[in-house]
Every structure is written in C-alpha cells, then in structure tokens.
Enzyme design. Structure first.
Site, mmCIF file in Angstrom:
data_model
loop_
_atom_site.group_PDB
_atom_site.id
_atom_site.type_symbol
_atom_site.label_atom_id
_atom_site.label_comp_id
_atom_site.label_asym_id
_atom_site.label_seq_id
_atom_site.Cartn_x
_atom_site.Cartn_y
_atom_site.Cartn_z
ATOM 1 N N ASP A 1 1.922 10.383 1.503
ATOM 2 C CA ASP A 1 3.164 10.527 0.332
ATOM 3 C C ASP A 1 2.377 11.107 -0.810
ATOM 4 O O ASP A 1 3.043 11.653 -1.693
ATOM 5 C CB ASP A 1 3.643 9.214 0.016
ATOM 6 C CG ASP A 1 3.948 8.504 1.699
ATOM 7 O OD1 ASP A 1 5.046 7.988 1.728
ATOM 8 O OD2 ASP A 1 3.028 8.059 2.335
ATOM 9 N N PHE A 2 0.915 10.794 -1.128
ATOM 10 C CA PHE A 2 0.450 11.292 -2.206
ATOM 11 C C PHE A 2 0.171 12.709 -2.141
ATOM 12 O O PHE A 2 0.127 13.261 -3.164
ATOM 13 C CB PHE A 2 -0.920 10.577 -2.357
ATOM 14 C CG PHE A 2 -0.784 9.317 -2.704
ATOM 15 C CD1 PHE A 2 -1.008 8.816 -3.889
ATOM 16 C CD2 PHE A 2 -0.838 8.229 -1.800
ATOM 17 C CE1 PHE A 2 -0.729 7.282 -4.382
ATOM 18 C CE2 PHE A 2 -0.758 7.203 -2.177
ATOM 19 C CZ PHE A 2 -0.769 6.640 -3.382
ATOM 20 N N GLN B 1 -5.406 9.256 2.177
ATOM 21 C CA GLN B 1 -5.130 7.861 2.605
ATOM 22 C C GLN B 1 -3.847 7.604 2.857
ATOM 23 O O GLN B 1 -3.487 6.646 3.756
ATOM 24 C CB GLN B 1 -5.885 6.665 1.999
ATOM 25 C CG GLN B 1 -7.404 7.140 1.744
ATOM 26 C CD GLN B 1 -8.257 5.928 1.411
ATOM 27 O OE1 GLN B 1 -8.176 4.824 1.838
ATOM 28 N NE2 GLN B 1 -9.094 6.213 0.410
ATOM 29 N N GLU C 1 -4.176 15.723 -6.691
ATOM 30 C CA GLU C 1 -3.729 16.232 -5.459
ATOM 31 C C GLU C 1 -3.423 17.558 -5.191
ATOM 32 O O GLU C 1 -4.065 18.591 -4.519
ATOM 33 C CB GLU C 1 -2.812 15.662 -4.884
ATOM 34 C CG GLU C 1 -3.076 14.076 -4.288
ATOM 35 C CD GLU C 1 -2.872 13.160 -5.398
ATOM 36 O OE1 GLU C 1 -2.857 13.490 -6.729
ATOM 37 O OE2 GLU C 1 -3.167 11.739 -5.225
ATOM 38 N N HIS D 1 5.119 4.819 1.063
ATOM 39 C CA HIS D 1 3.314 4.619 1.760
ATOM 40 C C HIS D 1 3.651 4.771 3.326
ATOM 41 O O HIS D 1 2.742 4.293 3.884
ATOM 42 C CB HIS D 1 2.797 3.349 1.511
ATOM 43 C CG HIS D 1 1.981 3.533 0.192
ATOM 44 N ND1 HIS D 1 2.506 3.881 -1.144
ATOM 45 C CD2 HIS D 1 0.787 3.131 -0.088
ATOM 46 C CE1 HIS D 1 1.705 4.033 -2.086
ATOM 47 N NE2 HIS D 1 0.629 3.231 -1.468
#
Lengths: 322, 348
Positions: free
Chosen positions: B84-85, B81, B59, B128
C-alpha cells in the site's frame, strides 16, 4: 576566457535558437505531430551549462528539453527526426519531443511528467559515487518542479548521501499559463527554499551568458570536489507559447509589455553586442558564423525528406529487453 | 532442516549479492531490528552499508533513485513492508520504470526488482492489505511475479534480480512462515513466465497463485479422501501470464475453478484468466467456470467483519461441490481465521 570559449558559447546559443525557429516555422506543416515545447528565449542557460559540464558528466531534463539535449552534444538531425516520428530519431520516434536521449553524450533522457526525472538523476549520481566516478549529474528543472513532493524527497536524499548533483532551476514564471504568484507565496524565493532543505544554493542571472558560463563552471567544480548538492535558480523567459510554435499573448495570461521587456534583454542579443563591443569578434565574423550555423540547421532539416515511414511492427518488441 | 519462505528469500538475496557485486538492496526496514521479516538478515554485515541501506520515507523518490541506479551500473532490489505504501510511487514505476527501455528506443533497460508485501488479518484493514497485482500486470513494461512456496520464492527472486526489466515481486505476508523440507533449485532462466503443475487428477482444474496455492494444498488430503482428484496449476508469474498448462488441463477435465482469493473481482487476474479461456475456441467447458475472489469492498479491520470478508475453507469446498456436483465430507477444525497459524501474532 579565451576566444574559442566565447565562440563556443555564442555558437551553441545561436544553434539552439535556429533549431527551435526552424521547428516553429515548419510546425504548421503538420509533419511534427507531437506536443513540442520550444526553448526560444531560454537558450543561454542550456548553452552555458552544457558547455560547463564535462562530456562524462550526466544531464537529465524535463519536457522543455531540446536546448538541454543540444547543449550536451545531441544531434540536430536526430532531434528533427524524432519530432517527425522517424526511426532515425534519437528515441526511434517512440518518445517524441518530450522524451529525448543521447547516451553517447551522457544526456540520459528528458521526461514529460513534472519533476519525474529528478530522482532518476539522483539515482544516477548515487551510482556514480558508489562506482568512484568523478563525474557529476546536472538535473534541469522548472519553477513548477519545486511544487512537486518528489523534489523535496530527492533533494533530501542528495544531502543525506552527499551526492554530486547540481539542480538548475529555470524559473520562467509560468506553469503552462499559470503565473508563479498564483502557485507559490510571493515573497518566498525558490533558491532559498532549496537552501533551507540543506543544499548549497545560488541565484544567477542569464543576461550575460559568458558570465553565466564562468559561474556554472565554478559551481560544477565545487560539486565535483565536495560531492555535495548545489542548487541554482535562474530567472528566464520563454518567448513563444507553452506548447507549440506560436506567440500566445492573445490568451491574455501575460502582457505584450512583459514579453517585450524580456525580448529586450535577450541573452543572445547581449552576447552578440558584447562580442562586438569588446572587440572579441567583428560583426562580419559573427554574421558568417550565423550563416554557417543557419546553413547546417537547414541541411539537417532537409534531410527529413529522405527518411522512410517506419512501421509499428519494428518497435513493438522493444517493451522488454530480451 | 525445513526452510521457510522468508529464509528462502534471504538465501536468494545473499547469493545474488555475492554473485553480482553491483547489486544494491534498499528499503525502509532492511537494516532494522526485525530485518524485513527476517528476509534481509546478515546482508549489511556481509555486503556493507553502501550496498544494503535504509532510506528516507520517500517511496516515490526512492523508486526513481532505484531506476537511476539501475540505469547506470547498479541493479537494485527495492522493498516495501506493505504494498500500500508503494502506491506513492506510481509515477516513477509507470511513467519511468516501465517505459524507459521502450520510450527511448531500446537503448537502456531498468533492472530493478521491487519486493512488495501484502498483509492479511490481525486488523490489517483497508490500507495494509491490498494485493494489486492486476494493476501492475496492466502496465506494458512490467513483469509481475507471485511465488507460493519457499522454493518458488528462491528461484523466482533470483530470476527477477537477473531479469534486465523491472519486476514486481509480490510476497503474501502469510507465506513468510510457510515451510518446505528443502529447497528445490531450478534453472533460473526458466522461471519467469512459466506456470507449474502441482498435482493431477480428472475431476476438475484449479488455478491458484501466491496464498491461494497454500489454501488449496491445505484441502488436498481431504479432497483425495473423498476420492476427488484434480489438476492444480500454480501461476507463479502473473505477467507474462502462462495459461498453457491450464488450457491443456481443461481439455481433459472441462471444469475450471479459479482461486483469486486475495483480489477484488473487477479486472482481476481471475477475470483475465476466464476471459482468455472463453476466447479460446478450442476449449469447451462442460460447466460454467467458477471464480472465487474477495468482495468488491475494501478489507475491514475488525476481526468480527473479516471472518465473513475473507474466503474460508468452507467457501472453497462449497464451490468445488458445485463444480463437480458431489457432496464432500470434511471435518473442518475450529480455526482462528485472521492468522496464518497459531504461532503468528500481530501487530504485522
């Protein structure tokens, strides 16, 4: 190599040295009020690589970047103005020493957070490739850069996408005041690490800057031809403190002996002796070259006296492009 | 034929890719079987794998790579998607993307659009489901966009892509399936930084964005049946934040309800709105304003906990009753609280 090239390499190293010394000598006047990382001792890598790149090739760098900026053709006047906080600086005085840019010469920028500019250089390379350009991107990093995750992420992407990138890792053994041996396993070589990820990897020496130039040239052409990332590690050494204008051996993290051993093999000293010994230039000729460079640097510096204090009002609307 | 929010995004992406041959789309899942909740369907086939590509799970680097590409000649749409990532990429976003234009004296800007999806329910849990628009809005140099209806998503995504600055485009997962009868195409230049009046009435002013817009729309009929009419303002853009319509409305209704139902309370968009209203000497409220947010607690996973954790219709109605001092008669159907509709199934 012809005489002209010898001269260029020598002069550029010398110019960077004089610029950095000028900053160092004047820093205590408190007019350059920003964290400043000087490249004294490390000029050879910058000068040789800067000259081995084409003008249209892109380079990008990190916090100790005066030398890289100058080597790509950056203006001395604009560098001094940037350090003094004037609007005439290369980044209008907003970025300071750690955020230099010169788009005219395709020096896209230097940034302050360790490894931050690596993926940006990779993105530039991907864009070059998509637009069928034949230029390469040179990403300057330090030894601590390979301790950041983003280095691996970026190198991996370069290899997956076969991008025209050359990483030049200036290993000066210290991250601020912490030695490499405390940060990375003693027997592991940085360039081997890059090789294990999948890059073509090399270790070069800075001692003879003319050889260094030829080696760079060879590798850069390979990157250009094959569109494949190469990694080059070069051991080098900064003569002054991590950040600021002074000698710092009193801090005790490195010894005077170590410093002096590197000063003895100063590539700039080598270059001078080499040119005289090989009868490429006479000592007097080099003296007059030096004098001329010195004069120009001084003139560029004295120019600072004529600049006006800028107002915050003029830059606060630069946050967004309209 | 009805159009969903996900289809509206897909259409906006397709049209913009066609319009600008240099535009690039990338992210984990853009070309997988699910096609990023259907939003990237057909892109690879139409524009090729150079312009629409899968990425390594990196990321932070991918954000920097997107910045680098957009600094050269290729504006980018990057997508995640789950928001949080994207937290792995804060260095590139904050220290580079947001700063570049300013830090280098205005020489070059970063035209990147970053699509982030926020999850809710079906056990999305602590990592998430975070909706961190207030983080992004805090950073000078970023724009933050959170469309509510399919037409908003269509118009605002096009506007974000054409904007020369980095834009954080946040999509609530529960909106992807929401529908409109047809797309309302608007002037793309007048999208970012403009709030929208959805309905008018004198009883109170309600401010919503993203999912909370849908939450109040779902109650509108029942409220009207109770003879309750209100000004409903949808923010559309979080930064720059446009409170002109809100202020104008408050001069009439003097009562304010802010529905910030996907945020934690501290330093939230809701608290920012209240602060700006409070600082405006020309606005006199007849009653203390109400702000509904999630608790200052991370989302739990268990469906038994989330029932109390998330804001329910009853919670919203109770607040409205308080604000206007009137009993509301509404029969609330027994709904499953952790899915947007009966068609929605997990896992994500």
């Amino acid at each position: 190599m012809n005489k002209k090239t010898y001269k260029k390499i020598y002069e550029l190293q010398k110019k960077i040295r004089f610029v950095e010394e000028k900053i160092s000598l004047n820093y205590q006047n408190d007019l350059m009020r920003c964290p400043t990382h000087l490249s004294i001792g490390q000029e050879a890598v910058a000068a040789a690589s800067g000259l081995a790149l084409n003008k249209k090739d892109i380079s990008i760098s990190y916090h100790r970047s005066h030398a890289h900026y100058l080597a790509k053709g950056g203006s001395v006047k604009k560098l001094f103005a940037e350090l003094h906080g004037f609007e005439e600086g290369c980044s209008k005085g907003i970025g300071g020493s750690m955020h230099l840019t010169d788009l005219k010469n395709n020096f896209y920028g230097s940034t302050a957070i360790v490894s931050n500019s690596i993926p940006i250089g990779v993105g530039l390379a991907y864009s070059l490739k998509l637009n069928n350009q034949k230029n390469i991107v040179c990403i300057y990093i330090g030894d601590a850069s390979v301790e950041e995750g983003v280095f691996y992420e970026s190198l991996n992407f370069c290899i997956v996408k076969k991008l025209p990138v050359v990483f030049i890792c200036e290993n000066n053994f210290y991250s601020v005041y912490t030695h490499l041996d405390e940060r990375q396993p003693k027997n592991r070589k940085i360039y081997k690490l890059a090789k294990a990820i999948g890059a073509k990897s090399h270790k070069l020496k800075q001692d003879n800057p003319f050889d260094l130039f030829l080696n760079f040239k060879k590798i850069f052409e390979k990157v250009r031809k094959t569109n494949f990332p190469h990694f080059i590690e070069i051991e080098t050494y900064r003569f002054l403190e991590h950040c600021g204008p002074n000698d710092d051996t009193k801090l005790g993290y490195r010894t005077l002996k170590e410093l002096n051993s590197w000063k003895k093999k100063d590539p700039l000293k080598f270059a001078r002796n080499f040119l005289v010994k090989k009868n490429i230039f006479k000592k007097e000729k080099l003296d007059s070259l030096d004098k001329n460079i010195f004069k120009n640097v001084n003139t560029d510096f004295s120019h600072m006296l004529n600049l006006k204090q800028p107002k915050f009002n003029r830059i606060k609307n630069l946050v967004y492009k309209k | 034929m009805n159009i969903t929010y996900a289809q509206a995004i897909n259409l906006a992406l397709t049209e913009e890719m066609k319009r600008n041959k240099k535009l690039i789309c990338f992210g984990l899942g853009v070309n997988d079987g699910l096609k990023f909740f259907g939003t990237t369907k057909g892109l690879k086939e139409k524009f090729g794998e150079n312009r629409v590509f899968e990425t390594p799970t990196s990321e932070n680097a991918m954000t920097g790579i997107g910045i680098g590409m957009s600094l050269y000649k290729n504006p980018c749409v990057m997508m995640h998607q789950r928001l949080d990532f994207f937290l792995l990429a804060m260095d590139q976003l904050v220290n580079s993307g947001a700063k570049w234009h300013y830090m280098f004296g205005g020489t070059r800007s970063v035209p990147i659009t970053i699509r982030l999806v926020v999850g809710k329910g079906w056990g999305q849990g602590p990592t998430h489901s975070q909706s961190l628009q207030s983080w992004f809005a805090h950073i000078p140099g970023l724009k933050v966009v959170m469309p509510s209806l399919p037409s908003d998503a269509y118009n605002l995504l096009k506007a974000s892509i054409r904007d020369p600055n980095p834009v954080i485009f946040i999509e609530h997962r529960w909106l992807h399936g929401s529908e409109e009868k047809s797309l309302v195409k608007k002037n793309i230049n007048k999208q970012i930084g403009f709030s929208k009046l959805l309905c008018t009435g004198n009883d109170f002013t309600v401010v919503t964005y993203s999912l909370s817009t849908i939450e109040i729309l779902a109650l509108k009929k029942d409220l009207n049946k109770n003879n309750i009419y209100f000004d409903h303002i949808d923010l559309q853009t979080i930064k720059p934040l446009d409170l002109n319509l809100v202020k104008k409305s408050l001069k009439k209704t003097k009562k304010l309800l802010v529905l910030d139902t996907i945020s934690h309370p501290i330093c939230s968009i809701g608290s920012e709105i209240l602060s700006q209203i409070f600082l405006d000497k020309n606005i006199k409220l007849s009653k203390a304003p109400l702000l509904i947010t999630l608790p200052d607690v991370p989302a739990p996973t268990s469906t038994f906990y989330t029932k109390d954790y998330y804001i329910s219709k009853e919670d919203i109605l109770k607040n409205i009753e308080n604000l206007i001092n009137k009993k509301i008669n509404v029969k609330i159907k027994n709904i499953i609280h952790d899915v947007p509709d009966s068609k929605f199934k997990g896992p994500f």
